[in-house]
Design a protein around this motif. Structure first.
Motif, PDB file in Angstrom:
ATOM      1  N   THR A  15       0.831  -1.204   0.000  1.00 42.73           N
ATOM      2  CA  THR A  15       0.000   0.000   0.000  1.00 42.73           C
ATOM      3  C   THR A  15       0.865   1.254   0.000  1.00 42.73           C
ATOM      4  OG1 THR A  15      -1.755  -1.179   1.162  1.00 42.73           O
ATOM      5  CG2 THR A  15      -1.818   1.228   1.255  1.00 42.73           C
ATOM      6  N   THR A  19       0.913   4.116  -2.918  1.00 40.30           N
ATOM      7  CA  THR A  19       0.673   5.522  -2.598  1.00 40.30           C
ATOM      8  C   THR A  19       1.702   6.427  -3.271  1.00 40.30           C
ATOM      9  OG1 THR A  19      -0.357   4.947  -0.495  1.00 40.30           O
ATOM     10  CG2 THR A  19       0.504   7.181  -0.687  1.00 40.30           C
ATOM     11  N   ASP A  98       6.303   2.975   5.219  1.00 42.28           N
ATOM     12  CA  ASP A  98       6.353   4.260   4.519  1.00 42.28           C
ATOM     13  C   ASP A  98       7.788   4.678   4.212  1.00 42.28           C
ATOM     14  OD1 ASP A  98       3.584   4.477   4.576  1.00 42.28           O
ATOM     15  OD2 ASP A  98       3.568   5.679   6.403  1.00 42.28           O
TER      16      ASP A  98
END
Length: 113
Positions: A15, A19, A98
């Motif tokens: 994910t 992004t 991230d």
């Protein structure tokens, strides 16, 4: 940037990569030559393994696509046979998804420039 992702991805690296604009293709089932080919191994830039049970896919991927970058993103250790073939091994307890996604995508942009 096309990324093949194997394993459960409990930390949501896929994910995080999506992004940032990466095309993430999740490898279904056991990561072997057939499933990797079906997922697009020939055109993939990076193979991310989140389950070290799939580590036998590393030499398979490297043989089929000599340019592919292999990243292990798991709390488990890479098996001895795969350590020299993986380009990067990261423990999710040390770096969040991230941060890893940003580094992988930024590294691709710099390599293409």
């Amino acid at each position: 940037m096309q990324v093949l992702l194997t394993g459960a991805d409990d930390d949501d690296l896929g994910t995080a990569l999506e992004t940032l604009g990466a095309e993430v293709i999740r490898v279904e089932g056991v990561a072997n030559r057939d499933s990797l080919d079906d997922a697009g191994l020939a055109d993939a830039h990076t193979l991310v393994l989140t389950d070290m049970d799939d580590a036998s896919a590393i030499p398979v991927a490297k043989e089929a696509n000599t340019e592919i970058r292999v990243v292990a993103y798991s709390r488990d250790s890479l098996p001895e046979f795969a350590r020299g073939q993986a380009d990067l091994a990261i423990d999710p307890a040390l770096l969040t998804a991230d941060v890893v996604a940003e580094e992988l995508v930024d590294g691709q942009v710099e390599a293409d420039a």
